[in-house]
Design a protein around this motif. Structure first.
Motif, PDB file in Angstrom:
ATOM      1  N   ARG A 186       0.815  -1.216   0.000  1.00 43.23           N
ATOM      2  CA  ARG A 186       0.000   0.000   0.000  1.00 43.23           C
ATOM      3  C   ARG A 186       0.848   1.265   0.000  1.00 43.23           C
ATOM      4  NH1 ARG A 186      -5.326  -0.574   1.047  1.00 43.23           N
ATOM      5  NH2 ARG A 186      -5.501   1.488   2.009  1.00 43.23           N
ATOM      6  N   GLN A 187       2.094   1.185   0.419  1.00 44.80           N
ATOM      7  CA  GLN A 187       2.947   2.366   0.407  1.00 44.80           C
ATOM      8  C   GLN A 187       3.308   2.805  -1.004  1.00 44.80           C
ATOM      9  OE1 GLN A 187       6.336   1.846   2.934  1.00 44.80           O
ATOM     10  NE2 GLN A 187       5.133   1.290   4.723  1.00 44.80           N
ATOM     11  N   ALA A 188       3.067   1.961  -2.007  1.00 46.08           N
ATOM     12  CA  ALA A 188       3.358   2.313  -3.394  1.00 46.08           C
ATOM     13  C   ALA A 188       2.121   2.763  -4.156  1.00 46.08           C
ATOM     14  CB  ALA A 188       3.995   1.121  -4.113  1.00 46.08           C
ATOM     15  N   LEU A 189       0.972   2.892  -3.493  1.00 44.84           N
ATOM     16  CA  LEU A 189      -0.256   3.276  -4.173  1.00 44.84           C
ATOM     17  C   LEU A 189      -0.319   4.784  -4.390  1.00 44.84           C
ATOM     18  CD1 LEU A 189      -2.868   1.052  -2.276  1.00 44.84           C
ATOM     19  CD2 LEU A 189      -1.665   0.548  -4.403  1.00 44.84           C
ATOM     20  N   ALA A 190      -1.080   5.184  -5.408  1.00 46.04           N
ATOM     21  CA  ALA A 190      -1.346   6.601  -5.670  1.00 46.04           C
ATOM     22  C   ALA A 190      -2.543   7.016  -4.825  1.00 46.04           C
ATOM     23  CB  ALA A 190      -1.596   6.834  -7.156  1.00 46.04           C
ATOM     24  N   VAL A 191      -2.289   7.347  -3.571  1.00 40.62           N
ATOM     25  CA  VAL A 191      -3.371   7.595  -2.622  1.00 40.62           C
ATOM     26  C   VAL A 191      -4.156   8.855  -2.977  1.00 40.62           C
ATOM     27  CG1 VAL A 191      -2.235   6.353  -0.758  1.00 40.62           C
ATOM     28  CG2 VAL A 191      -1.747   8.775  -1.084  1.00 40.62           C
ATOM     29  N   MET A 192      -3.511   9.857  -3.556  1.00 39.41           N
ATOM     30  CA  MET A 192      -4.218  11.074  -3.920  1.00 39.41           C
ATOM     31  C   MET A 192      -5.113  10.879  -5.137  1.00 39.41           C
ATOM     32  SD  MET A 192      -3.307  12.925  -1.482  1.00 39.41           S
ATOM     33  CE  MET A 192      -4.106  14.442  -1.969  1.00 39.41           C
ATOM     34  N   SER A 193      -4.963   9.773  -5.843  1.00 40.24           N
ATOM     35  CA  SER A 193      -5.869   9.406  -6.933  1.00 40.24           C
ATOM     36  C   SER A 193      -6.880   8.365  -6.494  1.00 40.24           C
ATOM     37  CB  SER A 193      -5.071   8.876  -8.131  1.00 40.24           C
ATOM     38  OG  SER A 193      -4.212   9.865  -8.641  1.00 40.24           O
ATOM     39  N   CYS A 194      -6.946   8.099  -5.171  1.00 34.72           N
ATOM     40  CA  CYS A 194      -7.894   7.140  -4.592  1.00 34.72           C
ATOM     41  C   CYS A 194      -7.672   5.733  -5.144  1.00 34.72           C
ATOM     42  CB  CYS A 194      -9.334   7.586  -4.821  1.00 34.72           C
ATOM     43  SG  CYS A 194      -9.744   9.154  -4.019  1.00 34.72           S
ATOM     44  N   GLU A 195      -6.410   5.373  -5.341  1.00 28.38           N
ATOM     45  CA  GLU A 195      -6.079   4.001  -5.733  1.00 28.38           C
ATOM     46  C   GLU A 195      -5.953   3.168  -4.463  1.00 28.38           C
ATOM     47  OE1 GLU A 195      -2.821   1.607  -8.486  1.00 28.38           O
ATOM     48  OE2 GLU A 195      -2.221   3.384  -7.364  1.00 28.38           O
ATOM     49  N   VAL A 196      -6.894   2.264  -4.246  1.00 31.54           N
ATOM     50  CA  VAL A 196      -6.948   1.495  -3.009  1.00 31.54           C
ATOM     51  C   VAL A 196      -6.262   0.145  -3.129  1.00 31.54           C
ATOM     52  CG1 VAL A 196      -9.054   2.624  -2.221  1.00 31.54           C
ATOM     53  CG2 VAL A 196      -9.218   0.586  -3.662  1.00 31.54           C
ATOM     54  N   LEU A 197      -5.940  -0.275  -4.347  1.00 25.81           N
ATOM     55  CA  LEU A 197      -5.332  -1.593  -4.534  1.00 25.81           C
ATOM     56  C   LEU A 197      -4.650  -1.616  -5.890  1.00 25.81           C
ATOM     57  CD1 LEU A 197      -5.387  -4.213  -2.735  1.00 25.81           C
ATOM     58  CD2 LEU A 197      -7.073  -5.114  -4.333  1.00 25.81           C
ATOM     59  N   ARG A 198      -3.539  -2.371  -5.973  1.00 25.76           N
ATOM     60  CA  ARG A 198      -2.863  -2.563  -7.253  1.00 25.76           C
ATOM     61  C   ARG A 198      -2.343  -3.988  -7.333  1.00 25.76           C
ATOM     62  NH1 ARG A 198       1.963   1.313  -8.450  1.00 25.76           N
ATOM     63  NH2 ARG A 198       0.309   2.831  -8.006  1.00 25.76           N
ATOM     64  N   VAL A 199      -2.695  -4.652  -8.415  1.00 28.65           N
ATOM     65  CA  VAL A 199      -2.310  -6.037  -8.656  1.00 28.65           C
ATOM     66  C   VAL A 199      -1.398  -6.074  -9.873  1.00 28.65           C
ATOM     67  CG1 VAL A 199      -3.140  -8.359  -9.200  1.00 28.65           C
ATOM     68  CG2 VAL A 199      -4.437  -6.911  -7.634  1.00 28.65           C
ATOM     69  N   LEU A 200      -0.356  -6.881  -9.804  1.00 29.67           N
ATOM     70  CA  LEU A 200       0.539  -7.089 -10.933  1.00 29.67           C
ATOM     71  C   LEU A 200       0.228  -8.438 -11.565  1.00 29.67           C
ATOM     72  CD1 LEU A 200       3.971  -5.828  -9.542  1.00 29.67           C
ATOM     73  CD2 LEU A 200       2.278  -4.573 -10.877  1.00 29.67           C
ATOM     74  N   GLN A 201      -0.018  -8.421 -12.864  1.00 35.81           N
ATOM     75  CA  GLN A 201      -0.314  -9.636 -13.615  1.00 35.81           C
ATOM     76  C   GLN A 201       0.917 -10.060 -14.406  1.00 35.81           C
ATOM     77  OE1 GLN A 201      -2.691  -9.002 -17.024  1.00 35.81           O
ATOM     78  NE2 GLN A 201      -2.596 -11.127 -17.712  1.00 35.81           N
ATOM     79  N   LEU A 202       1.295 -11.321 -14.261  1.00 34.43           N
ATOM     80  CA  LEU A 202       2.379 -11.896 -15.051  1.00 34.43           C
ATOM     81  C   LEU A 202       1.776 -12.631 -16.237  1.00 34.43           C
ATOM     82  CD1 LEU A 202       5.394 -12.595 -15.442  1.00 34.43           C
ATOM     83  CD2 LEU A 202       5.000 -14.626 -14.033  1.00 34.43           C
ATOM     84  N   SER A 203       2.069 -12.146 -17.447  1.00 35.63           N
ATOM     85  CA  SER A 203       1.606 -12.802 -18.664  1.00 35.63           C
ATOM     86  C   SER A 203       2.760 -13.575 -19.284  1.00 35.63           C
ATOM     87  CB  SER A 203       1.033 -11.764 -19.640  1.00 35.63           C
ATOM     88  OG  SER A 203       2.045 -10.859 -20.046  1.00 35.63           O
ATOM     89  N   ASP A 204       2.608 -13.970 -20.534  1.00 33.17           N
ATOM     90  CA  ASP A 204       3.655 -14.758 -21.184  1.00 33.17           C
ATOM     91  C   ASP A 204       4.932 -13.958 -21.401  1.00 33.17           C
ATOM     92  OD1 ASP A 204       1.938 -16.891 -21.257  1.00 33.17           O
ATOM     93  OD2 ASP A 204       1.229 -16.475 -23.289  1.00 33.17           O
ATOM     94  N   THR A 205       4.800 -12.653 -21.659  1.00 33.46           N
ATOM     95  CA  THR A 205       5.981 -11.844 -21.988  1.00 33.46           C
ATOM     96  C   THR A 205       6.004 -10.494 -21.287  1.00 33.46           C
ATOM     97  OG1 THR A 205       4.842 -10.938 -23.930  1.00 33.46           O
ATOM     98  CG2 THR A 205       6.210 -12.898 -24.270  1.00 33.46           C
ATOM     99  N   ALA A 206       5.128 -10.242 -20.315  1.00 35.84           N
ATOM    100  CA  ALA A 206       5.071  -8.911 -19.707  1.00 35.84           C
ATOM    101  C   ALA A 206       4.520  -8.995 -18.296  1.00 35.84           C
ATOM    102  CB  ALA A 206       4.218  -7.966 -20.556  1.00 35.84           C
ATOM    103  N   ILE A 207       4.717  -7.891 -17.553  1.00 34.39           N
ATOM    104  CA  ILE A 207       4.123  -7.685 -16.235  1.00 34.39           C
ATOM    105  C   ILE A 207       3.223  -6.466 -16.341  1.00 34.39           C
ATOM    106  CG2 ILE A 207       4.555  -7.123 -13.822  1.00 34.39           C
ATOM    107  CD1 ILE A 207       7.161  -8.617 -13.991  1.00 34.39           C
ATOM    108  N   VAL A 208       1.928  -6.660 -16.085  1.00 37.54           N
ATOM    109  CA  VAL A 208       0.917  -5.634 -16.322  1.00 37.54           C
ATOM    110  C   VAL A 208       0.316  -5.216 -14.980  1.00 37.54           C
ATOM    111  CG1 VAL A 208      -1.225  -5.072 -17.517  1.00 37.54           C
ATOM    112  CG2 VAL A 208       0.418  -6.644 -18.567  1.00 37.54           C
ATOM    113  N   PRO A 209       0.318  -3.913 -14.636  1.00 40.99           N
ATOM    114  CA  PRO A 209      -0.323  -3.447 -13.396  1.00 40.99           C
ATOM    115  C   PRO A 209      -1.803  -3.159 -13.612  1.00 40.99           C
ATOM    116  CG  PRO A 209       0.902  -1.661 -14.390  1.00 40.99           C
ATOM    117  CD  PRO A 209       1.106  -2.852 -15.289  1.00 40.99           C
ATOM    118  N   ILE A 210      -2.623  -3.581 -12.655  1.00 38.95           N
ATOM    119  CA  ILE A 210      -4.065  -3.309 -12.646  1.00 38.95           C
ATOM    120  C   ILE A 210      -4.376  -2.517 -11.388  1.00 38.95           C
ATOM    121  CG2 ILE A 210      -6.379  -4.301 -12.566  1.00 38.95           C
ATOM    122  CD1 ILE A 210      -3.625  -6.474 -13.863  1.00 38.95           C
ATOM    123  N   GLY A 211      -4.890  -1.311 -11.548  1.00 33.62           N
ATOM    124  CA  GLY A 211      -5.203  -0.447 -10.420  1.00 33.62           C
ATOM    125  C   GLY A 211      -6.685  -0.426 -10.118  1.00 33.62           C
TER     126      GLY A 211
END
Length: 367
Positions: free
Chosen positions: A149-174
């Motif tokens: 949670r210390q890496a979240l954009a709190v001023m944009s009201c981002e309450v959670l962030r998940v990182l997805q590992l795909s076949d060739t990339a790492i994708v963040p979902i906010g």
């Protein structure tokens, strides 16, 4: 006649037996090597997962029932004979990876080989597992990790962030809550655990249960780094000329988060949380009307995450062109792990090698 014979057991190796008793067990290695508590969890003997809620009492388990349907259960270790709440999802074959944020109670369920994330709110007081939202992914999920949670954009009201590992990339979902992004919302961001250890290993093994000291997520309360050098001594102001420091509250998410950042407003679609913030803010006239308060008293308390939405962040924040990854991790593995600065991904090589990548802050430049 040959003096040596080839044994038929030459390829046999010792492996730990797989548990088939369908038991959920809790161990405390400081007291005794045996399980301190045990109960029947899921009726199917396929892979199951556990996630603690940050306290000693509650935990969440994922598994399969007797009809091979995926299910989620909420447990209280003080009443371990039966689950407090449970829900059934579908009949997919992939094991659900539980990503639980103990501060907010948000639970993200990720299935390997799928293109969808399920988000629930865990409420032990009711008790309930309330659905929040679902997020459709652009590619197949091979692994999932939760960003601190210390890496979240709190001023944009981002309450959670998940990182997805795909076949060739790492994708963040906010996951954002549509509120005004000009002030810090304390109800969305309670104090979280810091990075300073509470005790040393020897004291913990002796029975010390001190918890990690919590820190505030408010950008105005965070310590700002200053210039220090061993060659230049720090200048101390005189008592009669010292002026009280004026602390300005930062606006926006430029200095409010570390790691990945949310995309600028010019790149967001009309359905993103940043464009819905003013219309659904908690300070609007609808939220304070007497009729709505009377309706809430009849229906019970409403969740502050009921309007949260999960969106894939801008491509500039993706880590792409990954090669040689090990995408066949076992069911009890999340696939990879991450903190607020780095991610660790398994490589397809001998010896169990792991690659550590930096998560640098990237911003899209408007042309």
């Amino acid at each position: 006649m040959n003096r040596f014979r080839v044994s038929k057991f030459r390829h046999t190796e010792a492996r730990p037996p797989r548990r088939e008793d369908k038991q959920l067990q809790i161990f405390d290695p400081r007291t005794k090597p045996r399980a301190s508590q045990s109960t029947q969890a899921h009726e199917n003997s396929r892979d199951s997962r556990l996630a603690w809620m940050g306290t000693w009492e509650h935990l969440v388990s994922t598994g399969f029932n007797q009809m091979r349907e995926r299910e989620v259960k909420l447990w209280d270790t003080r009443f371990f004979s039966s689950a407090l709440a449970s829900l059934t999802l579908d009949t997919s074959l992939g094991c659900l990876v539980p990503l639980l944020d103990p501060d907010s109670g948000l639970l993200v369920l990720a299935g390997k080989g799928e293109r969808q994330l399920y988000c629930y709110e865990v409420v032990p007081q009711q008790p309930a597992l309330s659905p929040v939202t679902q997020c459709v992914l652009e590619s197949v999920l091979r692994g999932a990790a939760l960003v601190p949670r210390q890496a979240l954009a709190v001023m944009s009201c981002e309450v959670l962030r998940v990182l997805q590992l795909s076949d060739t990339a790492i994708v963040p979902i906010g996951y954002h809550v549509p509120r005004k992004a000009v002030e810090f919302h304390e109800d969305l961001f309670p104090d979280t655990a810091g990075c300073v250890p509470a005790t040393d290993p020897h004291s913990w093994w002796a029975g010390d249960n001190q918890q990690v000291q919590k820190v505030s997520l408010n950008p105005a309360c965070r310590p700002h780094p200053s210039f220090t050098s061993c060659l230049v001594p720090p200048a101390e102001p005189l008592p009669d000329t010292a002026q009280p420091a004026v602390m300005e509250t930062p606006v926006g998410d430029a200095d409010a988060s570390e790691g990945f950042s949310s995309p600028p407003s010019s790149l967001t679609s009309p359905s993103t949380p940043s464009s819905l913030g003013p219309s659904l803010s908690s300070t609007s006239g609808i939220g304070t009307s007497p009729s709505l308060r009377s309706l809430q008293s009849l229906l019970g308390p409403s969740s502050k995450f009921r309007h949260a939405q999960g969106t894939v962040l801008h491509r500039d924040s993706h880590i792409t062109n990954l090669k040689g990854l090990n995408l066949t991790t076992p069911g009890e593995s999340d696939g990879f792990c991450a903190n607020k600065l780095r991610v660790a991904v398994p490589l397809l090589s001998s010896g169990g090698q792991v690659a550590v990548l930096e998560m640098r802050e990237k911003r899209h430049r408007e042309v």
